[in-house]
Design an enzyme around this catalytic site. Structure first.
Site, mmCIF file in Angstrom:
data_model
loop_
_atom_site.group_PDB
_atom_site.id
_atom_site.type_symbol
_atom_site.label_atom_id
_atom_site.label_comp_id
_atom_site.label_asym_id
_atom_site.label_seq_id
_atom_site.Cartn_x
_atom_site.Cartn_y
_atom_site.Cartn_z
ATOM 1 N N LYS A 1 22.946 14.312 53.316
ATOM 2 C CA LYS A 1 22.199 15.042 52.612
ATOM 3 C C LYS A 1 22.820 16.168 51.911
ATOM 4 O O LYS A 1 23.268 17.102 52.526
ATOM 5 C CB LYS A 1 21.008 15.566 53.543
ATOM 6 N N PHE B 1 21.798 8.401 44.479
ATOM 7 C CA PHE B 1 21.160 7.627 45.554
ATOM 8 C C PHE B 1 20.275 6.813 45.318
ATOM 9 O O PHE B 1 19.568 6.002 46.338
ATOM 10 C CB PHE B 1 20.663 8.659 46.567
ATOM 11 N N ARG C 1 18.274 18.151 42.800
ATOM 12 C CA ARG C 1 17.965 16.848 42.432
ATOM 13 C C ARG C 1 17.714 16.456 41.236
ATOM 14 O O ARG C 1 16.929 17.383 40.585
ATOM 15 C CB ARG C 1 16.825 16.364 43.181
ATOM 16 N N ARG D 1 13.030 17.907 39.771
ATOM 17 C CA ARG D 1 11.822 17.260 40.635
ATOM 18 C C ARG D 1 10.279 17.841 40.153
ATOM 19 O O ARG D 1 9.518 17.420 40.223
ATOM 20 C CB ARG D 1 12.103 17.872 42.115
ATOM 21 N N GLU E 1 21.995 13.875 43.587
ATOM 22 C CA GLU E 1 21.908 15.419 43.660
ATOM 23 C C GLU E 1 23.207 16.041 42.964
ATOM 24 O O GLU E 1 24.283 15.333 43.147
ATOM 25 C CB GLU E 1 22.073 15.471 45.150
ATOM 26 N N LYS F 1 14.408 13.250 57.104
ATOM 27 C CA LYS F 1 15.670 14.029 57.047
ATOM 28 C C LYS F 1 15.747 14.799 58.252
ATOM 29 O O LYS F 1 15.087 15.025 59.016
ATOM 30 C CB LYS F 1 15.604 15.176 55.919
ATOM 31 N N ARG G 1 5.520 11.759 50.108
ATOM 32 C CA ARG G 1 6.333 12.188 51.359
ATOM 33 C C ARG G 1 6.150 11.323 52.534
ATOM 34 O O ARG G 1 5.240 11.778 53.175
ATOM 35 C CB ARG G 1 6.125 13.759 51.535
#
Ligand code: ATP
Length: 586
Positions: free
Chosen positions: A252, A343, A257, A273, A303, A426, A420
């Site tokens: 992470k 990613f 992002r 985002r 990222e 995470k 989500r």
């Protein structure tokens, strides 16, 4: 050309503002949409969102209140001070305009929706010398022809105060009621919205081709896909259990992002985002992609991280935030190099990958990126045991990452746009060390800001309290976690405490631009405590010639006005936190 009076929209706004509950709101919105000619449906959907174009188009209507006040004054034939007085009385420029225009004598409703939106686009587009005057004239002209009620909502729209309490889900419900036979269709519409971020487009496709056409929508370069987000857990075995015993453990990275889109014309755009366009802020990232992105048309996510190419090291989040700026970009690119760690691949040359499981998307991503030192894939290892997960976590932290994003590798692991869910979980260091408890620190100094923060404070020097000596030794400097509003408020809040010299009870090696008498306490979250020769907290108590320093501190947003400086976290507590965290690491 489709006709619809703007008054119809204004009346719907008024009713929705007064609606007693969500159902009433949906019904009233549905009535408005049912009345709207198909050609104007996208426009009316944007208007209900408080916009005149999809969010990601970046059309900025936001007029300064001062300018709007002058436009109202011109239309109502009164002085600006009268408008300001009415604004103070009502607390809302929309209402102030409504009352002043009513006093002038109402106009019959004549404005057309298309015409209003056309003028609003002109207002948004005006730039350069003389643009303020042009914006003023256009708005005043519009208000001059508006009914008092129309004026109320026009002003709220241009000053971004249009709060009807209608969120996107409410508009989707209403569309489903009118065009798809009931609210049961909402998930289909929601999915479509999440993959194109354009409510107007969803509405248009629905009105024209029905629900089947909406189901057939695919992701498309140029339309940002709403980000898939992660749940959080603090326990490795629990994460594995949630993910069916196996997962891909990805580093992470702590950065910004971005979703990169390369459209058929070869242009590359980057979206955050929050759907802001940031390609101009990161020309180096665009260049990296121009060279390393294989498919002609593509959507990739990654990222952007501050990155020291010489040392091959990741740098903390604060540094990449230095790159979020409007001016001085060339210097910032030079001073803060960044890398892009990819990613996700959501689209490549005609293929929508969002419905494929993660392992297939990841394999396609590996094909789509020609890696280079600063363009890479996120480090990912497949793990199937708690020990394996723990080892991956330790390695991620050692390499300068925040922790892991553990990703489902099951056949159902699609890309869940805008959700989500539990396909990503995470695991961060903050959740695990004792320092996930926050501390309360005292502001003793400030450093002037650079770039976006020029003219204000960029970082604060923070201290703990040592009750035995009754001094405030420093422990960190912190510039992260402050909202723009927080930053704007800082100088005024701190002004009464400012001093030209180091105040007597402050104990510090460095010299900030401004000193403060200990008085203001902030709640701070930190990732870890380390030993440092630069900070004075617990000096010599853990190690000779060293104090305790807090790394990567972040303001939580809570001003502890309820605490006096002597109520702040003590140096004894810091020593305890340092020792506990060390024990936990062993
Ligand atoms: P946080 O403050 O923890 O970053 P968040 O609310 O911003 O949380 P989450 O969805 O909860 O976002 O956490 C995932 C975020 O982590 C992503 O939005 C992305 O910015 C970042 N990230 C870093 N590395 C990865 C990775 N390998 N895969 C996915 N996301 C990653």
């Amino acid at each position: 050309m489709a006709y619809m009076r703007y008054e119809i929209v204004a009346e719907a706004y008024r009713d929705m503002e007064q609606a007693a509950g969500r159902l009433a709101l949906v019904d009233r919105m549905a009535a408005l949409l049912a009345q709207t000619p198909a050609a104007l449906l996208p426009t009316v959907c944007y208007l209900c969102q408080g916009l005149i174009a999809p969010e990601f188009a970046g059309v900025d209507l936001g007029l300064a209140e001062k300018l709007a006040v002058r436009a109202v004054a011109a239309a109502a034939a009164v002085g600006p001070e009268q408008v300001t007085a009415m604004l103070r009385e009502t607390g809302d420029l929309g209402q102030a305009a409504e009352q002043l225009l009513a006093a002038r004598g109402g106009r019959p409703a004549s404005l057309q929706v298309a015409e209003v939106v056309g003028i609003l686009h002109q207002i948004a587009a005006a730039e350069g010398p003389g643009s303020q005057g042009r914006k003023l004239d256009l708005l005043a002209g519009l208000l001059d022809r508006a009914t008092p009620l129309e004026a109320r909502y026009l002003l709220r729209l241009v000053t971004k105060g249009l709060r009807l309490g209608v969120g996107t889900p409410t508009i989707l419900d209403s569309l489903a009621l009118v065009y798809a036979g009931g609210r049961g269709a909402r998930p289909v519409l929601e999915r479509a919205y999440n993959i194109c971020s354009d409510l107007g487009r969803v509405a248009a496709v629905l009105a024209e081709g029905g629900l089947a056409a909406v189901e057939g929508l695919h992701v498309q370069p140029g339309n940002p896909v709403r980000a898939m987000l992660a749940q959080r857990l603090s326990d490795g075995p629990e994460i594995l259990a949630k993910l069916g015993g196996r997962c891909a453990a990805e580093y992470k990275y702590d950065g910004v992002r971005v979703q990169a889109h390369r459209t058929a014309d070869g242009n590359i755009e980057l979206f955050t985002r929050r759907l802001e366009r940031v390609a101009t802020q990161f020309p180096d990232v665009v260049e990296l992609l121009r060279e390393g992105l294989v498919p002609g048309e593509a959507i990739v996510e990654g990222e952007v991280v501050a990155f020291d190419p010489a040392a091959g090291e990741l740098r903390p989040f604060q540094e990449v935030m230095f790159r979020r700026r409007k001016y001085g970009i060339a210097e910032a690119v030079r001073d803060v190099p960044v890398g892009l760690f990819c990613f996700e691949l959501l689209y490549a040359d005609g293929q929508d990958l969002t419905t494929l499981p993660y392992p297939e998307r990841r394999a396609a991503l590996a094909e789509a990126i020609a890696v280079s030192p600063r363009l890479r894939l996120t480090t990912a290892t497949e793990v199937s045991s708690a020990d394996g997960l723990e080892a991956a976590f330790e390695q991620a932290v050692t390499d300068g990452c925040e922790g892991l994003v553990c990703k489902s590798v099951s056949p159902a692991s699609v890309y869940q746009a805008g959700a989500r869910g539990w396909l990503w979980i995470k695991l961060k260091r903050d959740y695990r060390t004792e320092l996930s408890d926050t501390v309360d620190l005292v502001v003793v100094g400030a450093f002037y800001g650079r770039g976006r923060r020029r003219g204000g404070y960029g970082a604060l020097l923070l201290a703990a309290y040592d009750p035995a000596a009754d001094v405030f030794p420093t422990v960190t400097r912190c510039g992260t976690g402050f909202s723009d509003a927080d930053l704007a408020a800082l100088p005024a809040r701190l002004a009464p405490l400012a001093r030209g010299e180091r105040p007597a009870r402050v104990y510090a090696w460095q010299e900030p631009d401004v000193w403060f008498e200990p008085g203001m306490v902030l709640e701070i979250l930190s990732a870890e405590l380390t030993l440092s020769p630069n900070y004075t907290a617990a000096w010599g108590q853990v190690k000779q010639d060293a104090g305790l320093a807090m790394r990567f501190p972040r303001f939580t947003g809570r001003w502890r006005d309820d605490k006096s400086p002597e109520d702040a976290t003590t140096t004894t507590e810091l020593i305890e936190l340092y020792r506990t965290a060390r024990r936990a690491q062993r």
